[in-house]
Structures are given as structure tokens and as C-alpha cells.
Design an enzyme around this catalytic site. Structure first.
Site, PDB file in Angstrom:
ATOM      1  CG  HIS A  70      -0.332  -0.250   2.516  1.00  0.00           C
ATOM      2  ND1 HIS A  70      -0.034  -1.460   3.062  1.00  0.00           N
ATOM      3  CD2 HIS A  70       0.186   0.826   3.584  1.00  0.00           C
ATOM      4  CE1 HIS A  70       0.518  -1.236   4.429  1.00  0.00           C
ATOM      5  NE2 HIS A  70       0.613   0.121   4.303  1.00  0.00           N
ATOM      6  CB  CYS A 211       2.105   1.421  10.462  1.00  0.00           C
ATOM      7  SG  CYS A 211       0.535   1.479   9.497  1.00  0.00           S
TER       8      CYS A 211
END
Length: 719
Positions: A70, A211
Site C-alpha cells: 500500500h 504505522c
């Protein structure tokens, strides 16, 4: 009832039982091509490079044969999913083997919260065996699309997304059953009859997952930890600090918690809430791959008096230092220093601009010593006059004196703030006071900027090690507010005052004399070096070193000592070149060589460059680093050389062309910027026309990702 279409994925974005190559980069490029072919991204190459860069930092494989590459990318126009079920498995860094199902998540830079919530819901579903089994059993692409829409339909309806998607639910204490129905959880309770049930309450664990991208791993780790807590008979509540808004954990839950789990790749926001709690910390991917081990370690830490604890009380282990994990010392040192510089810059920017405003209103004489007085004109004016009894020079001189004095006092915090926040980066809040005191000692010893660096490191180290000393429970509350500041200040400031301050002050004096002696070719060479540094990573570590070097000497600059002012001018002018050059190339010289999104970014880059915001070039550099960065460095080096060679000065640390009143030799300043901008733009056009971007080999993939990753290490400071 048919699920509400998410708009995230269509049959044209799905591939079944296909061979896309043997590496993760091969798969990512094919999926990026599908996204671009569907009209949802302007450049397949740019999207692929962004995703490969993300993959190089941390593999996106998760247990169960799943991979979720991603990226946020300026080339993406609409949040999108592309999926492949592979005939030949490919390694994506999962601990249990290669992946056969790959979902690529492509998100625009400005994706909104509702869109991101939908995407995170899907990411959480991908760690559920029932959902992945259905994906493997599907026989048509339409069936895959239906499965995805069915999974996220609840979020689509509640968010009102309709035709696109985006980021994840925030953290929290929602009911476990409600979360599980949508494929994820932020909260769990011990199952009846489990090890934690009975008359005694189960162990209570709270935590945070986060993250850098905040789209997938943040939420998957939260769900994995919650599920592991159920298996261990513990009650687990996780706060997901993702891309969307964060719902903080209930303070009552935190107060009652037995232990804390941090599965994070970035610093935990407001970490002081967890002060004093036993803590287990690891990267966010460990929360996905090894949730049972993390929960087991947290349960073991509850009864271990030697367990590491969250910074802020008693036996404290530093948050930032612990977050480094197995990070190399050099990387940790870089992070500590950049933290200090980032917190220092607002003092410099505000103070420097106020000084420049003082010169504009009151003239340069405001900084000279008043006749018969030991204070400067600004202080003398303010002490002896009021608005009802103005000095002979008038209101402008009075206001200029006030601005000059406020700015000077603000700049006086420069070294102390640098040292204080370096210590904060090492030891969290207990390090701030020793760091500020050490910085003040550096100023007292005339050790300057270098003394502040050394003092901050000493103070942070002292506070960190003092926090690790086991103490009685009744003494823990005094450690962060009394004992650590006291002893840390004695150690760090004592070493500076008695041992290190003198040699550092001598070194700073020699450096200042050396800079003042630079003329001609030597000054031009310094300008070239500063220009190269400013354009190398556009707000990253190298850029900040050059900028910090310039602002550290700004307060010492004067008519008699112009070298620091010349360095400041060269640094500011060189930092303006990359965004201006890219604006020129993308909107005027070579429009067809840039995507639609890049041409739009180019329009904004005109203003960003004129304001000395180098980050205006980052979208271009992230998409094409091997051509954008070298061309930017060439033009910035030319500009730095011209500024230093012609004696251009700047009394302001920021503002670009808008602080023209603080620039000495303003027309040469403008000429230097224009020349550098044109040189950079022409070099970039030549590279784009005659140096083709080729598909790199596996080794070159990593090198390209590393070059782009340099950009991603920047702090959000406009320099």
C-alpha cells in the site's frame, strides 16, 4: 440484500490465478498498472515506485499467505483496491511463507477520514480465515468484488462514502461483538471459563498500534493483539493511531491497566498517559506476526519488578530510545538530533523575523550600543519611553525596538531549546529540564550550537539511565519531577561547565574566525556545498544540518561580521530553488513530461518556493528521485555559489522573497535564485527527454527505494 457498492474495486482491477513474476516489485508494478489503466492514477510508474518504497521499509506480508502492499501517492486520484490471486506465490516478508493473495491499496495524498475507514476495515478482514478462504474459493472476478463490497458495506453506509474509500477506524473500546461483525476489534474481554475468568478479574492490557502510513498494519495489529488477548484470557483494549482521527483510550482503563503493549513504527502520541506501566514494545508488524508472544510478554511483565516501564514515573525506560529497538546507534543519533533541530526552528523563525521587522521599522542602528549606556538602543528606548512619551525618532523606532528586543530574546532560546529537545528525544519528558539547563550552560560558556548538541546528548543520556534505576514504589512519583531533573542537570551541566565547555567554546571561536576569513573562491566553494546539502533531501536530515548550521550563527551576524548573514542568505536562496525549478519545468518548459497531478503540484510549487518551503518539490522527487534530485542539486549549488560570491546577506532565517526587507543586496539575491531555478529546470528537462526511466532489476529496486526513502525521513518543517 445486495451489499452497497464501495467503489473501491471493480472486475477490471482483479486478476485470478495469474503469474505476475517472482518478486514483490513485479506484482506491485502489474497492480499499479491496473489502477492507472482504470483511470484512478495518473502514473503507473509513480504509484509503483511509491509502493515499492513502502515495501522496502517494512514487508507487507501477513500470516496466512496474504500481502497488502500500500502507499499514499500524489499520482492516485481516487482510493482504490487492486487484487491478484497468484498461481505462483511471491515473498512479501511474512513470517510463515510467501503470499498467494495480494491486495494493493492505493490512496491519494488527501484521502479523507471516511474513505480511509473503509480501507482499514478491509485490511482488518484480511487476517480472518473465513474471509481469505472465500477469496481463495471464488471462481470469478465479480465474486471477488462482491466479497469485498459485502465486507465493507457497513462502513460504506455509515460513512456515506458511496464511490470511493479510505482509512481506518480509530482506536477503542467499542464492543467486541460489534467489531468482530465487521472483521476487526479494538477491544476484547476474557472468554468465560478462560484462564482469566473466575472470581479474580482477568489481566487488563492496554496499548497503541501505529504505522507510518496508518492504513493497514495499524488496524490489523490491533485486531491480532485483541484476538491473542482472548486466547490468553486477558482483557485487551487497543488505541489505533492511524490516518483518521484517533479516539483515545478511556483514562480509567489506562489507570486500571496491568501492562501496556506498543506495536508502533512511529512515536506514540501522548505517551505520558501510560507513565509507570510495564511495557512491551515492538514494530507494528510484530503485532501482526507475533501477537501471542507480545501478549505473553506483557502478562509476564506485570509481575516482573525489573520490567521496562513507560516514561514518566519511577523506573522509567525512555519511550523514544525503546522505540529504536535494534536500531543502529547512528540512526538513533540522527533521530535525536533532528528532533532537537525541529523543535528549535520555531524559536529561530519567529525570533529572526521579529529582528528583521525591527530593522525594517527602526533601522540597523537599533542594534548598536547607545551612547553612555550599557544596554542597546532597543532596551534603552523601551525603558525610557512609553506610547505617551515617544522617543524623538517616533513611533516606528519605538515599535521596531520592541520587535528587535522580543526577537533577540526568542533567539536566545535557540541553544537551550536544541539541547532540551535532543534530551527529550532520548529520555522523553524527564530529559527536558536537564537538557534546557545544559543548553543554558553552553550559552554561558560561549560554546554555542555545538555545545548545545553535546549538552543535549549528555542530559538525555543521564536522564535515561537515571530512569532505569529500580526504586521503591513510594519514590517513583518523585523521580520524573525532582530526582531526574536534579541529578541529570548536575551530571550534564557539570561536565559542560567544568570539563567540556572550554574546549567546545575554543572550537566554536576558531570556526567563526575561519568563516570570517573566507573570501573569493573559498566562499564560493562553501556556497556550493551548502546548496548541494539543501537540495539533497528537501527537508530531510542533510537539509536540516545545513539549515541548522546557518541559523546557529545568525544572531552573531553584523556589519563587522557578515559571514553568518551570508551563509543564511545562501542557504535560504538554495532551498528555494528546487520547488521553483520544478514549477518552471512542469507548468511552462516541458508540460508534457509531467502528469496532470504533477502539473497541478507545479502551480502550488511557485508559492511554496517563493516562501522558502522546499517540501514543494517532494511530490516530484518521490515519483522520480533519480532525475529530480540531481537536477535540483545542480541549480541549488549554482545559487549558493552566487550568493556567497557576491556577499548577499540575510538577517531573517525564513520567509523567502517575502522578507526582502531583511536581505542585503536583494537584486543579486533574486538573480541567484532565478539563475539556479533556470539551470535546475533545464537539467531536469534534458534528463526527462533523453534519460529514459527503465524497469530496474531487483537490486536497483532497492536502490531506487532507498533514494526515495531519504525524502520520507523529513520532519514537517518548511526548510
Amino acid at each position: 440484500m445486495a451489499p452497497q457498492a464501495s467503489g473501491l474495486i471493480g472486475p477490471d482491477l482483479v486478476g485470478l490465478d495469474e503469474d505476475l513474476g517472482g518478486t514483490s516489485a513485479d506484482v506491485i508494478r502489474v497492480l499499479a498498472g491496473r489502477v492507472a489503466a482504470s483511470g484512478r492514477a495518473g502514473s503507473a510508474d509513480a504509484l509503483a515506485e511509491d509502493a515499492i518504497k513502502r515495501e522496502a521499509s517494512v514487508g507487507t506480508g501477513v500470516p496466512g499467505g496474504i500481502a497488502i502492499p500500500h502507499a499514499r501517492s500524489s499520482s492516485v486520484t481516487s482510493p482504490t483496491l487492486a487484487m491478484s490471486r497468484l498461481a505462483r506465490t511471491v515473498p512479501f516478508g511474512a513470517p510463515d511463507g510467501d503470499a498467494d493473495i495480494v491486495f494493493m491499496i492505493a490512496v491519494p495524498e488527501g484521502a479523507d477520514k471516511d474513505h480511509l475507514t473503509v480501507l482499514s476495515t478491509l485490511a482488518r478482514a484480511l487476517i480472518r480465515e473465513d474471509f481469505t478462504a472465500a477469496l481463495r474459493a471464488a471462481t470469478t472476478r465479480e465474486e471477488i468484488v462482491d466479497l469485498v463490497d459485502r465486507e465493507v458495506s457497513g462502513e460504506v453506509a455509515s460513512a456515506g462514502v458511496g464511490t470511493s474509500a479510505g482509512a481506518g477506524a480509530s482506536a477503542t473500546s467499542a464492543s467486541a461483538s460489534g467489531r468482530e461483525a465487521r472483521g476487526g476489534a479494538a477491544t476484547s474481554a476474557a472468554a468465560p471459563g478462560s484462564a482469566g475468568s473466575g472470581t479474580a478479574r482477568p489481566r487488563l492490557i492496554v496499548g497503541v498500534t501505529a504505522c507510518p502510513t496508518g492504513i493497514a498494519h495499524t488496524y490489523m495489529a490491533a485486531d491480532a493483539l485483541v484476538a491473542a488477548g482472548k486466547r490468553a484470557g486477558a482483557e485487551v483494549h487497543i488505541e489505533t493511531q492511524g490516518s483518521s482521527s484517533v479516539t483515545p483510550l478511556d483514562p480509567a482503563l489506562i489507570a486500571a491497566a496491568d501492562a501496556v503493549v506498543f506495536a508502533v513504527d512511529v512515536d506514540v502520541r501522548d505517551q505520558g498517559r501510560f507513565a509507570g506501566k510495564p511495557v512491551v514494545r515492538g514494530p507494528v508488524k510484530r503485532g501482526v506476526d507475533e501477537p501471542d508472544r507480545m501478549i505473553a510478554e506483557a502478562l509476564a511483565a506485570v509481575d516482573d519488578p525489573r520490567a521496562q516501564r513507560v516514561a514518566g514515573a519511577g523506573s522509567v525506560a525512555s519511550g523514544p530510545v525503546m522505540n529504536a529497538g535494534k536500531q543502529h546507534l547512528g540512526q538513533a543519533l540522527k533521530r535525536w538530533l533532528l528532533t532537537g533541530v525541529s523543535y528549535m526552528i520555531p524559536f529561530v523563525a519567529g525570533g529572526g523575523l521579529l529582528i528583521a521587522l525591527g530593522f525594517l521599522l527602526a533601522g540597523y542602528g537599533v542594534a548598536l550600543t547607545a551612547k553612555g549606556h550599557t544596554v542597546n538602543n532597543a532596551v534603552y528606548t523601551l525603558q525610557n519611553y512609553t506610547l505617551l512619551h515617544l522617543p524623538p525618532e517616533g513611533l516606528g523606532y519605538y515599535l521596531g525596538s520592541a520587535a528587535f528586543q522580543i526577537g533577540g530574546l526568542s533567539l536566545g532560546f535557540l541553544v537551550a531549546a536544541l539541547a532540551g529537545y535532543i534530551a527529550y528525544a532520548i529520555a522523553d519528558r524527564p530529559g527536558i529540564a536537564p537538557g534546557f539547563v545544559a543548553g543554558a550552560i553552553a550559552v554561558f560558556m560561549n560554546a554555542g550550537f555545538l555545545g548545545g548538541l553535546v549538552g543535549g546528548l549528555l542530559a538525555g543520556a543521564a536522564a535515561y539511565w537515571l530512569g532505569r534505576i529500580p526504586v521503591w514504589r513510594w519514590l517513583r512519583g518523585l523521580m520524573p519531577v525532582v530526582i531526574i531533573p536534579l541529578l541529570g542537570s548536575i551530571v550534564a551541566s557539570g561536565l559542560l561547565l567544568l570539563v567540556l565547555g572550554g574546549p567546545i567554546a575554543w572550537l566554536m571561536t576558531e570556526l567563526s574566525q575561519f568563516l570570517n576569513s573566507l573570501t573569493g573562491a573559498s566562499a564560493v566553494l562553501l556556497g556550493v556545498i551548502l546548496g548541494l546539502m539543501m537540495a539533497f533531501d528537501l527537508g530531510g536530515p542533510v537539509n536540516k544540518v545545513a539549515y541548522a548550521f546557518a541559523v546557529a550563527g545568525l544572531s552573531a551576524g553584523s556589519v563587522a561580521n557578515p559571514a553568518p548573514l551570508e551563509i543564511m542568505a545562501a542557504v535560504m536562496a538554495a532551498g528555494m530553488v528546487p520547488p521553483l525549478a520544478l514549477a518552471l519545468a512542469s507548468t511552462i518548459l516541458y508540460r508534457k513530461g509531467f502528469t496532470v497531478a504533477e502539473r497541478e503540484n507545479g502551480k502550488a510549487a511557485w508559492l511554496l518556493g517563493a516562501s522558502f518551503i522546499s517540501e514543494g518539490a517532494i511530490p516530484f522527487a518521490a515519483a522520480d528521485p533519480l532525475r529530480v534530485i540531481p537536477s535540483s542539486m545542480v541549480g541549488a549549488a549554482v545559487t549558493g555559489a552566487i550568493c556567497m560570491g557576491t556577499g548577499v546577506t540575510s538577517r531573517a532565517p525564513h520567509g523567502g522573497i517575502f522578507v526582502f526587507f531583511a536581505i542585503g543586496n536583494i537584486w543579486m539575491f533574486i538573480l541567484a535564485i532565478v539563475v539556479g531555478m533556470v539551470v535546475s529546470a533545464l537539467v531536469l528537462v534534458v534528463l526527462k527527454r533523453f534519460v529514459r526511466r527503465r524497469t530496474p532489476l531487483a537490486l536497483e529496486d532497492a536502490q531506487a527505494a532507498d533514494a526515495a526513502a531519504v525524502i520520507d525521513q523529513r520532519q514537517p518543517v518548511a526548510v
